[in-house]
Design a protein around this motif. Sequence first.
Motif, short mmCIF file in Angstrom:
data_model
loop_
_atom_site.label_atom_id
_atom_site.label_comp_id
_atom_site.label_asym_id
_atom_site.label_seq_id
_atom_site.Cartn_x
_atom_site.Cartn_y
_atom_site.Cartn_z
N ASP A 163 0.85 -1.19 0.00
CA ASP A 163 0.00 0.00 0.00
C ASP A 163 0.89 1.25 0.00
O ASP A 163 2.12 1.16 -0.05
N ILE A 164 0.27 2.42 0.11
CA ILE A 164 1.03 3.68 -0.03
C ILE A 164 2.13 3.82 1.02
O ILE A 164 3.20 4.35 0.76
N GLU A 192 -7.45 -4.78 -1.85
CA GLU A 192 -6.79 -3.50 -2.18
C GLU A 192 -5.82 -3.75 -3.33
O GLU A 192 -5.06 -4.69 -3.30
N ARG A 193 -5.83 -2.92 -4.33
CA ARG A 193 -4.85 -3.09 -5.41
C ARG A 193 -4.36 -1.70 -5.80
O ARG A 193 -5.01 -1.02 -6.59
N PRO A 194 -3.26 -1.26 -5.21
CA PRO A 194 -2.76 0.07 -5.56
C PRO A 194 -2.20 0.09 -6.98
O PRO A 194 -2.33 -0.89 -7.72
N GLU A 195 -1.56 1.19 -7.34
CA GLU A 195 -1.01 1.36 -8.68
C GLU A 195 0.19 0.41 -8.88
O GLU A 195 0.97 0.19 -7.97
N PRO A 196 0.34 -0.16 -10.10
CA PRO A 196 1.53 -0.98 -10.35
C PRO A 196 2.79 -0.10 -10.41
O PRO A 196 2.71 1.12 -10.51
N ASP A 223 5.90 1.96 -11.61
CA ASP A 223 6.06 2.81 -12.80
C ASP A 223 7.44 2.58 -13.42
O ASP A 223 8.47 2.87 -12.82
N GLN A 241 3.51 -6.06 -15.51
CA GLN A 241 3.08 -5.36 -14.29
C GLN A 241 3.71 -6.01 -13.07
O GLN A 241 3.78 -7.24 -12.98
N TRP A 266 3.96 -5.18 -8.58
CA TRP A 266 3.24 -4.36 -7.60
C TRP A 266 4.11 -3.92 -6.43
O TRP A 266 3.65 -3.18 -5.56
N SER A 301 7.19 -1.82 -5.35
CA SER A 301 8.14 -0.80 -5.84
C SER A 301 9.50 -0.89 -5.15
O SER A 301 10.48 -0.33 -5.63
#
Length: 818
Positions: free
Chosen positions: A435-436, A445-449, A451, A463, A465, A467
């Motif tokens: 998560d954030i 919950e699936r946040p942004e993949p 970048d 993709q 997940w 980071s």
Amino acid sequence: EEERRVRANAREYNEKFQYASNCIKTSKYNIVTFLPVNLFEQFQEVANTYFLFLLILQLIPQISSLSWFTTIVPLVLVLTITAVKDATDDYFRHKSDNQVNNRQSQVLIGGVLRQEQWMNVRVGDIIKLENNQFVAADLLLLSSSEPHGLCYIETAELDGETNMKVRQAIPVTAELGDTSQLALFDGEVICEPPNNKLDKFGGTLYWKENKYPLSNQNMLLRGCVLRNTEWCFGLVIFAGGLGQQMLLCCTEGKERQPLMPSHSTGPDTKLMQNSGRTKFKRTSIDRLMNTLVLWIFGFLVCMGVILAIGNAIWEHEVGVFFQIYLPWDKGVHSAFFSGFLSFWSYIIILNTVVPISLYVSVEVIRLGHSYFINWDKKMYCAKRRTPAEARTTTLNEELGQVEYIFSDKTGTLTQNIMVFSKCSVNGHSYGDVQDILGHKAELGERPEPVDFSFNPLADPRFQFWDSSLLEAVKLGDLHVHEFFRLLSLCHTVMSEEKSEGELLYKAQSPDEGALVTAARNFGFVFRSRTPKTITVHELGQAITYQLLAILDFNNIRKRMSVIVRSPEGKIRLYCKGADTILLERLHPVNQDLTSITTDHLNEYAGEGLRTLVLAYKDLEESYYKDWSERLHRAGSAPEAREDHLAQLYDEVEHDMMMLGATAIEDKLQQGVPETIAILTLANIKIWVLTGDKQETAVNIGYSCKMLTDDMTEVFVVTGHTVLEVREELRKAREKMMDASRSVCNGFSYQEKLSSKLTSVLEAIAGEYALVINGHSLAHALEADMEVEFLETACACKAVICCRVTPLQKAQVVELVKK
């Protein structure tokens, strides 16, 4: 044939060996042989033989009580209907043979390329193949349109795999690119005789007083399709079909051994060698009908005997006084002989007891069934517009009598679409959805993949997940860099650049494609390869590594390595493979890291992910030089080449340093759990035979509802010795029997247990499953233990065999069939 000698462009020389021609023949009859061979086959049916016997009896006037045409009409009708059906089946076989034999191929004759039919291609010819063409015979690849004599093939018709494979011409012939050079090529190949091993080939090319070792990597087998390669030239080593021997295809119902003598080498290509000996196939209903007819015939004989004895007694006691009114027939001179003749008369009168119409009815029903299968809307695949097709009308009812289904996992239960999901590097696990705040995200919950925009060469479809792995790359973590460097170097993937920066990877296995794509997105981009170099863009900087050796993957080694020299001159071996194999080849200094990584591996496998372990080893220049020389000698050894190479590979892949592990997700196919639930309701037992890790296989077993929480118990057999395996199997059987005793109201198990296996199955109450490892299975399949294994496994609802080799898969199926 002990060895094969083939000289290029020398038909006269090659013809003296009488090698098989390239004509294939899967049909059973021709116009001359149809009647005798078909009648011979039809008189294998007991009823037909019986009615022929009756017909002969009715032609004897002393015993004939009915006219002969009452038998001949139904018999001829039955034989005609079956013959028409067999002739139709064989007509389609002839049609398919002609279609294949008349395919066109470009053959180099007298320095000119000529269009020839496949059946006219001879051993020693040089033929040209173009993109998307089928390979006409087993060829030695001489040259191709691709650099370094590479070409790509698809082997779906041989092994069912749709992914690309790479083949390479030996450097000395790779330069022969045009017909004028190839017309002068007079090399001689001495190689192994025809055999059915699809992944092995050993031979030597003698040309210009030099000799060059040949392997499977240089061969294109009949049945493959040329892909992504404009053209290539090949030398025919094994031709496809038949000399003077008949080959019968095994897709049809009633097949039998060839009746013609074999004067030549028969079907020589590996495709034909794998067609198997074709048998005369009978369904269980055929066998049952034959048995019933024999019993009915026995009953008829008994009736005939009783009536004949009655006749003899009556003639002896009473009939003797009526000689004036009822004289005996000519030639009858005693009551006993009169009884003997009346026995045959009764057999003729009562012949309708034996049901000849039963066979006709069954044939008609089968024909109807095959049409119902073809018309079945539920078996129509809308996506590919393909209906079901009954290729034979003789075996359909066997579908309703299937007791066991043996299934592979990858690509059968799963989609065979691999996605890089998680990894463990130097004791850190990456890949959980964050998560954030950087904590593990909750379910749903699936946040942004992650970048990947920093990397212009990244694959937009990839993709990931977590980071923190990308952060580690950017911060210059050496272990993470080395991890991705290994993934970008240790593989056999080919790269194609459609336009600047637009890369397309062609992988031999989807796993490799997923790992190389992952390395590409994290900044270690595999750009191109030649037979001697690999170029990788590491975080934007192009680095070319010298490729010194590739130590191939196979089902016994279960690992693959490359040896590369970096631009700084350091020699390093990179290796990836199955955990069971690699963990025992690590340097003792890795102990702590190994235990942490093993925990991660078990965690990944528990989630149903496919795992691999990665390791590396630095090599001294002097050691590598010595090892390389020995490798070259082993590669050109005429005998036991494979064994010598395996020993050398084994020697260098020791005392490696652990880097980490990867976990790849392969999702279940749509509808698998529902299908398995329906099969289980039909009381069909399902066995999954997979090369995957035990935890992965068990997880997939649960997710596709093969294993359920309602099961009484799931037995796991992991013994390393014969005694351990025997003990584990015995305990499993005892548990099943104890549970059955309590259900069977005090009947002792022994009373129920006869020598037959079915009694064991009937006596088992409750649902059980068995999971067995590859090394345990090796012991369980030994002659003295196979019955115990079979009894235990067959009493279970589901069986999963994991980490098994293709050979073990075949042995398991053979054992259950027996």
